[in-house]
Design a protein around this motif. Sequence first.
Motif, PDB file in Angstrom:
ATOM      1  N   ARG A 108     -26.316  19.212  20.751  1.00 40.48           N
ATOM      2  CA  ARG A 108     -25.963  17.916  20.825  1.00 40.48           C
ATOM      3  C   ARG A 108     -26.319  17.199  19.566  1.00 40.48           C
ATOM      4  NH1 ARG A 108     -23.969  14.274  25.318  1.00 40.48           N
ATOM      5  NH2 ARG A 108     -22.111  15.513  25.062  1.00 40.48           N
ATOM      6  N   ILE A 109     -25.431  16.490  19.087  1.00 43.02           N
ATOM      7  CA  ILE A 109     -25.635  15.401  17.817  1.00 43.02           C
ATOM      8  C   ILE A 109     -25.590  14.000  18.448  1.00 43.02           C
ATOM      9  CG2 ILE A 109     -25.370  14.969  15.294  1.00 43.02           C
ATOM     10  CD1 ILE A 109     -25.881  17.869  16.125  1.00 43.02           C
ATOM     11  N   GLU A 110     -26.802  13.293  17.856  1.00 45.22           N
ATOM     12  CA  GLU A 110     -26.788  11.779  18.460  1.00 45.22           C
ATOM     13  C   GLU A 110     -27.026  11.005  17.258  1.00 45.22           C
ATOM     14  OE1 GLU A 110     -29.341   8.653  20.845  1.00 45.22           O
ATOM     15  OE2 GLU A 110     -30.018  10.701  20.839  1.00 45.22           O
ATOM     16  N   VAL A 111     -26.028   9.921  16.904  1.00 39.73           N
ATOM     17  CA  VAL A 111     -26.065   9.026  15.838  1.00 39.73           C
ATOM     18  C   VAL A 111     -27.134   7.974  16.185  1.00 39.73           C
ATOM     19  CG1 VAL A 111     -24.855   7.596  14.497  1.00 39.73           C
ATOM     20  CG2 VAL A 111     -23.576   9.559  15.412  1.00 39.73           C
ATOM     21  N   LEU A 112     -28.115   7.921  15.128  1.00 38.54           N
ATOM     22  CA  LEU A 112     -29.146   6.876  15.390  1.00 38.54           C
ATOM     23  C   LEU A 112     -28.961   5.734  14.475  1.00 38.54           C
ATOM     24  CD1 LEU A 112     -32.193   9.171  15.339  1.00 38.54           C
ATOM     25  CD2 LEU A 112     -30.867   8.364  17.037  1.00 38.54           C
ATOM     26  N   ASN A 113     -28.340   6.057  13.298  1.00 36.03           N
ATOM     27  CA  ASN A 113     -27.843   5.056  12.342  1.00 36.03           C
ATOM     28  C   ASN A 113     -26.563   5.508  11.900  1.00 36.03           C
ATOM     29  OD1 ASN A 113     -27.775   2.929  10.361  1.00 36.03           O
ATOM     30  ND2 ASN A 113     -29.675   3.580   9.427  1.00 36.03           N
ATOM     31  N   LYS A 114     -25.303   4.642  11.663  1.00 41.61           N
ATOM     32  CA  LYS A 114     -24.397   4.792  11.318  1.00 41.61           C
ATOM     33  C   LYS A 114     -23.739   4.654   9.940  1.00 41.61           C
ATOM     34  CE  LYS A 114     -22.274   0.275  12.591  1.00 41.61           C
ATOM     35  NZ  LYS A 114     -21.919  -0.101  11.214  1.00 41.61           N
ATOM     36  N   GLY A 115     -25.018   3.890   8.959  1.00 46.90           N
ATOM     37  CA  GLY A 115     -24.615   3.921   7.769  1.00 46.90           C
ATOM     38  C   GLY A 115     -23.471   2.338   7.479  1.00 46.90           C
ATOM     39  N   LEU A 116     -22.925   2.531   6.702  1.00 45.34           N
ATOM     40  CA  LEU A 116     -21.987   1.553   6.278  1.00 45.34           C
ATOM     41  C   LEU A 116     -20.541   1.798   7.115  1.00 45.34           C
ATOM     42  CD1 LEU A 116     -22.829   0.437   2.751  1.00 45.34           C
ATOM     43  CD2 LEU A 116     -23.383  -0.736   4.889  1.00 45.34           C
ATOM     44  N   PHE A 117     -20.238   3.161   6.617  1.00 42.39           N
ATOM     45  CA  PHE A 117     -18.826   3.483   7.106  1.00 42.39           C
ATOM     46  C   PHE A 117     -18.882   4.904   6.940  1.00 42.39           C
ATOM     47  CE2 PHE A 117     -14.220   4.109   6.112  1.00 42.39           C
ATOM     48  CZ  PHE A 117     -13.873   3.755   7.314  1.00 42.39           C
ATOM     49  N   SER A 118     -18.793   5.669   8.330  1.00 38.10           N
ATOM     50  CA  SER A 118     -19.000   7.158   8.440  1.00 38.10           C
ATOM     51  C   SER A 118     -17.949   7.720   9.308  1.00 38.10           C
ATOM     52  CB  SER A 118     -20.448   7.308   8.832  1.00 38.10           C
ATOM     53  OG  SER A 118     -21.525   6.941   8.179  1.00 38.10           O
ATOM     54  N   LEU A 119     -17.406   8.620   8.839  1.00 39.14           N
ATOM     55  CA  LEU A 119     -16.127   9.419   9.462  1.00 39.14           C
ATOM     56  C   LEU A 119     -16.368  10.660   9.562  1.00 39.14           C
ATOM     57  CD1 LEU A 119     -13.045   7.647   7.469  1.00 39.14           C
ATOM     58  CD2 LEU A 119     -14.189   6.726   9.505  1.00 39.14           C
ATOM     59  N   ILE A 120     -15.565  11.176  10.675  1.00 40.79           N
ATOM     60  CA  ILE A 120     -15.624  12.830  10.867  1.00 40.79           C
ATOM     61  C   ILE A 120     -14.175  12.990  10.126  1.00 40.79           C
ATOM     62  CG2 ILE A 120     -15.021  14.692  12.394  1.00 40.79           C
ATOM     63  CD1 ILE A 120     -16.802  13.466  14.533  1.00 40.79           C
ATOM     64  N   VAL A 121     -14.354  14.135   9.159  1.00 42.70           N
ATOM     65  CA  VAL A 121     -13.335  14.391   8.435  1.00 42.70           C
ATOM     66  C   VAL A 121     -13.172  15.970   8.566  1.00 42.70           C
ATOM     67  CG1 VAL A 121     -13.431  12.363   6.869  1.00 42.70           C
ATOM     68  CG2 VAL A 121     -14.419  14.402   6.225  1.00 42.70           C
ATOM     69  N   ASP A 122     -11.789  16.473   8.186  1.00 39.24           N
ATOM     70  CA  ASP A 122     -11.601  17.852   8.172  1.00 39.24           C
ATOM     71  C   ASP A 122     -10.712  17.810   7.099  1.00 39.24           C
ATOM     72  OD1 ASP A 122      -9.360  17.267   9.525  1.00 39.24           O
ATOM     73  OD2 ASP A 122      -9.519  18.481  11.214  1.00 39.24           O
ATOM     74  N   ASN A 123      -9.796  18.805   6.985  1.00 38.60           N
ATOM     75  CA  ASN A 123      -8.747  19.033   5.961  1.00 38.60           C
ATOM     76  C   ASN A 123      -7.622  17.939   5.839  1.00 38.60           C
ATOM     77  OD1 ASN A 123      -9.848  20.952   4.387  1.00 38.60           O
ATOM     78  ND2 ASN A 123      -8.884  22.885   5.540  1.00 38.60           N
ATOM     79  N   GLY A 124      -7.443  17.483   7.150  1.00 40.61           N
ATOM     80  CA  GLY A 124      -6.360  16.446   7.315  1.00 40.61           C
ATOM     81  C   GLY A 124      -5.180  16.988   7.959  1.00 40.61           C
ATOM     82  N   ARG A 125      -4.295  15.898   7.964  1.00 39.53           N
ATOM     83  CA  ARG A 125      -2.907  16.373   8.632  1.00 39.53           C
ATOM     84  C   ARG A 125      -1.888  16.791   7.415  1.00 39.53           C
ATOM     85  NH1 ARG A 125      -5.549  12.325  11.299  1.00 39.53           N
ATOM     86  NH2 ARG A 125      -6.091  12.844  13.152  1.00 39.53           N
ATOM     87  N   VAL A 126      -2.122  17.994   7.038  1.00 40.36           N
ATOM     88  CA  VAL A 126      -1.582  18.623   6.275  1.00 40.36           C
ATOM     89  C   VAL A 126      -0.054  18.910   6.647  1.00 40.36           C
ATOM     90  CG1 VAL A 126      -1.225  20.279   4.393  1.00 40.36           C
ATOM     91  CG2 VAL A 126      -3.327  19.497   4.743  1.00 40.36           C
ATOM     92  N   GLY A 127       1.016  18.372   5.903  1.00 34.55           N
ATOM     93  CA  GLY A 127       2.380  18.648   6.217  1.00 34.55           C
ATOM     94  C   GLY A 127       2.957  17.667   7.290  1.00 34.55           C
ATOM     95  N   ARG A 128       2.374  16.754   7.489  1.00 39.13           N
ATOM     96  CA  ARG A 128       2.838  15.982   8.672  1.00 39.13           C
ATOM     97  C   ARG A 128       3.239  14.560   8.163  1.00 39.13           C
ATOM     98  NH1 ARG A 128       1.669  17.892  13.707  1.00 39.13           N
ATOM     99  NH2 ARG A 128       3.613  16.515  14.308  1.00 39.13           N
ATOM    100  N   GLN A 129       3.261  14.381   6.764  1.00 41.09           N
ATOM    101  CA  GLN A 129       3.685  13.144   6.069  1.00 41.09           C
ATOM    102  C   GLN A 129       5.437  13.053   6.549  1.00 41.09           C
ATOM    103  OE1 GLN A 129       2.052  13.399   1.868  1.00 41.09           O
ATOM    104  NE2 GLN A 129       2.569  11.342   2.138  1.00 41.09           N
TER     105      GLN A 129
END
Length: 315
Positions: A2-23
């Motif tokens: 389990r990962i717990e967020v203690l400090n979120k920073g200014l702007f933090s996101l979960i990202v992967d390769n994205g929604r390729v081909g869905r435009q």
Amino acid sequence: MRIEVLNKGLFSLIVDNGRVGRQRDGFCESGPMDSNAFDWANFLAFNLDGTPCIEAIGEVKLRVDQDCVIAVTGREAHLKINDKPESTYQSQNVLAGATISFGSTLLGSKVYLAICGNWQVPKVVGSACTVVREKLGGLDGKGSALSVGDCFDIHANSRVKDSATCRTLPNQYRDDYGFVESIRVIPGYQFSSFSRVAVRTFETSTYTVSSSIDRMGFRFTGEAVASDMVDLRSEAIHLGAIQVPGDGQPIVMMRDRQTLGGYPKLGCVSPCDISRLAQAVPGEKVNFTFQHDEEARADWLLMTSRRRRLQGEIL
């Protein structure tokens, strides 16, 4: 684990390769702003390509409840484990109960944290990537950035157990995020709608990264350029496309860009330079230079082949 967020920073996101081909379905591409740093983070953490990471602006602090392997990459990235400074661009073994703090010494730059294992985060339209504007992805599936108290699970990779195992990217192979060298631009099919004077102005001027930048697009201020196109239908926009609105100030479209746009386009930033540009912060100076599409293609193939060869040597 389990990962717990203690400090979120200014702007933090979960990202992967994205929604390729869905435009074509109306969804923006999304994905990591700095794909080079994202790819290296996953490789150094013994993950498969495209495994989710945390993309952070500002200082982020997490706690892990099991032993794990991590890697941190990005522009001027720094890392602390239990408040002790550790090396970035290198796999790090973290013990259960430890805290992980990471960020960039340059405010506004992006840093990536990869944690070895199978991330148990929801996917929306085939991707876990967070898009706040479209309310997609993230831990809640509704596009929320990470917040203090957020928790998520990662199924650790049991094959990575040897504490002596370490992958390191040598300094000489890490990206140079400076802007001494110009950003290369591939002319687009609307290039001819810009006069020779406008093209020359764009290529010889120095542009300043404005404060109006986000994951959707980067605005620049400097000498205005104009197109003679007055009636243009909205059309699909590629990553790195340089739109020129009525005020003549160029906008480079980034990962969370809208699917369609109606401004004339000078061309597109080379895929070899888009990650470097994505790490620019307000106030930095940037120059652009045009490049033939075949030369750009050759540069891209050479860059990707070098990276794969280097990864093979690091293994």
